[in-house]
Design an enzyme around this catalytic site. Structure first.
Site, short mmCIF file in Angstrom:
data_model
loop_
_atom_site.label_atom_id
_atom_site.label_comp_id
_atom_site.label_asym_id
_atom_site.label_seq_id
_atom_site.Cartn_x
_atom_site.Cartn_y
_atom_site.Cartn_z
CG LEU A 181 -2.27 -0.62 1.20
CD1 LEU A 181 -2.98 -0.43 2.54
CD2 LEU A 181 -3.13 -0.06 0.08
CG ASP A 182 1.21 3.82 -3.43
OD1 ASP A 182 2.10 2.96 -3.56
OD2 ASP A 182 0.55 4.26 -4.38
N PRO A 183 2.31 4.91 0.80
CG PRO A 183 4.46 5.69 1.32
CD PRO A 183 3.67 5.00 0.23
CG LEU A 184 -2.21 9.10 -1.00
CD1 LEU A 184 -2.30 10.47 -0.35
CD2 LEU A 184 -2.42 9.21 -2.51
CB ALA A 185 -3.06 3.78 0.08
#
Length: 316
Positions: free
Chosen positions: A54-58
């Protein structure tokens, strides 16, 4: 004389911790947090891995495999996922999310009916170009490293499957255009939600980027299975791991169980096949009572081990 570290009090566990990953935390940081809590909680050194970046943004569902469950992490990577995400219209960024600089603007704001009409174009098997800021490799280097260095990144189109795509929220009023829409997408492995948002916006004659992204399901795991980072950190302070850990076979809830006799279980554990089975062809979780023995594939009545599990007997 150097102080000796205290001996671990508990054996290495096997199973799944489903972390509700907060925004700003990377997947590898989530794995590191699990390792740290297990170590501080007195557990023997445990192999740990995650079942889908999971991307840090997600934020949202991040399955983390412990011990023997790490043998299923690759299978989890192949599983379908469900995401909820918000597309902000009017600006496209270099990263296709809120982290990057704006590279294009548009005054066009689509109506709710226009968005509804365009979604079937993005349902089923589609082609998409991954974001330049992604972990895919180009000539042996991560695409995001090249993009951050100012290099032009050209990634190949890939086929992915969108099983379902629905509108779950919007800032649109009647037939007037609005600034954003929130969608829920059930997607195959390899799907980039940021690319999906970009392409939907472009199909509507505008541009856009993702401002909110949450994974609500990964394979068989739901957000109701997930625990917060604060809850995870209680392990280091003596909280019962059994209250937070899902069993290994929870990662195989989407396949049927195969009950074994003691003799058949021993055969599979020794790497031999088991024949004369009436079950239909396919994958099964081979069980001896309540203990998973192996992930097996049955063909023409014969079960062959795909992944064997070295778990202690429940009676031990």
């Amino acid at each position: 004389m150097a102080d000796l570290k205290p001996a671990p009090k508990f054996p290495a566990p096997s199973g799944w911790i489903i972390l509700d990953k907060p925004r700003g935390l990377g997947s590898t940081q989530g794995v590191a947090a699990v390792k740290r809590n297990l170590r501080q909680g007195g557990y023997t050194k445990t192999k740990v891995g995650h079942g889908g970046t999971l991307d840090p943004l997600a934020e949202g569902v991040l399955p983390i495999a412990l011990g023997e469950a790490t043998k299923l992490a690759g299978r989890m990577l192949d599983a379908s996922k469900i995401y909820e995400f918000t597309v902000q219209f009017g600006a496209e960024t270099e990263t296709l999310d809120t982290e990057g600089e704006i590279v294009e603007r548009s005054d066009v704001r689509p109506s709710l009916s226009q968005i509804t009409a365009v979604l079937p174009q993005f349902t089923g098997r589609i082609e998409q170009v991954p974001p330049a800021y992604s972990a895919l490799k180009v000539d042996g280097k991560r695409a995001y490293h090249l993009a951050r260095a100012g290099e032009t990144v050209e990634l190949k189109t890939r086929a992915v499957t969108i099983y379902a795509l629905t509108i779950t929220g919007h800032s649109l009023l009647g037939g007037e255009g609005g600034d954003e829409v929130t969608l829920t997408a059930h997607v195959s492995k390899g799907t980039y939600i940021r690319s999906l948002a970009r392409d939907i916006a472009r199909a509507l004659g505008t541009c856009g980027h993702v401002t909110y992204l949450r994974r609500t399901k990964a394979g068989p795991f739901l957000e109701t299975d997930a625990i917060s980072l604060d809850k995870l950190n209680e392990i280091a302070n003596g909280a019962q791991l059994s209250d937070l850990l899902l069993p290994l076979e929870a990662g195989l809830d989407d396949i049927p169980a195969l009950s074994l006799t003691q003799t058949d279980a021993q055969a599979l554990q020794q790497g031999r096949v088991v024949s004369g089975l009436p079950q239909s062809p396919g994958l099964y979780c081979a069980m001896l009572d309540a203990r998973p023995i192996a992930l097996v594939e049955i063909q023409e009545g014969t079960a062959k081990v795909v992944r064997g599990f070295n778990l202690p007997d429940v009676a031990e």
